[in-house]
Design an enzyme around this catalytic site. Structure first.
Site, short mmCIF file in Angstrom:
data_model
loop_
_atom_site.label_atom_id
_atom_site.label_comp_id
_atom_site.label_asym_id
_atom_site.label_seq_id
_atom_site.Cartn_x
_atom_site.Cartn_y
_atom_site.Cartn_z
N ASN A 9 0.89 -1.16 0.00
CA ASN A 9 0.00 0.00 0.00
C ASN A 9 0.93 1.22 0.00
O ASN A 9 1.56 1.51 1.01
CB ASN A 9 -0.90 0.01 1.24
N ARG A 11 0.49 4.20 0.34
CA ARG A 11 0.18 5.25 1.30
C ARG A 11 0.71 4.93 2.69
O ARG A 11 0.69 5.79 3.58
CB ARG A 11 -1.34 5.47 1.36
N CYS A 12 1.19 3.72 2.88
CA CYS A 12 1.67 3.26 4.19
C CYS A 12 3.18 3.45 4.29
O CYS A 12 3.94 2.95 3.46
CB CYS A 12 1.30 1.79 4.36
N SER A 13 3.63 4.14 5.31
CA SER A 13 5.07 4.40 5.47
C SER A 13 5.86 3.10 5.69
O SER A 13 6.98 2.96 5.19
CB SER A 13 5.32 5.38 6.61
N ARG A 16 6.21 1.47 2.29
CA ARG A 16 7.20 2.17 1.47
C ARG A 16 8.61 1.87 1.96
O ARG A 16 9.54 1.69 1.16
CB ARG A 16 6.95 3.69 1.50
#
Length: 117
Positions: A9, A11-13, A16
């Site tokens: 995802n 948007r998930c740190s 990433r």
């Protein structure tokens, strides 16, 4: 080169960070954006097995509002929880890295590096 599929995802740190770590380590990473390309029950069952078949709750995000909205609890039976993941992929804990028949949840993100051995 090691081929890894990352259930990701963007948007998930944490997700990433796992992607960055794998890429920097030289892995060939294929992103599985499970929120866009929702998994089937067969894929969830295979992922569950690759993770070592933990309790399904261990591969879920029980703090998501949808978890409660669906009437789920930590005591829900395994089949109910796995079906809930299929119905609402947002409930999948992230990131999950998969290499062949092995998988690991990237919490913390450095855990995904175990698949490079």
């Amino acid at each position: 080169m090691v081929d890894i599929t990352l259930w990701h995802n963007p948007r998930c740190s944490k997700s990433r960070e796992a992607l960055r770590l794998l890429t920097e380590a030289g892995a060939s990473v294929t992103e599985r954006r499970y929120l866009v390309d929702a998994p089937t029950r067969a894929e969830i069952d295979a992922l569950h097995a690759a993770l070592g078949a933990p309790a399904p709750i261990d591969m879920m995000r029980p703090k998501e509002a949808e978890f409660c909205d669906m009437g789920l609890s930590r005591d829900s039976d395994a089949d109910t929880l796995l079906n809930a993941i299929v119905a609402c992929p947002k409930l999948i804990e992230r990131p999950i890295a998969v290499r062949g028949a092995r998988a690991v949840i990237g919490r913390p993100p450095e855990d995904v590096l175990a698949l490079l051995d």
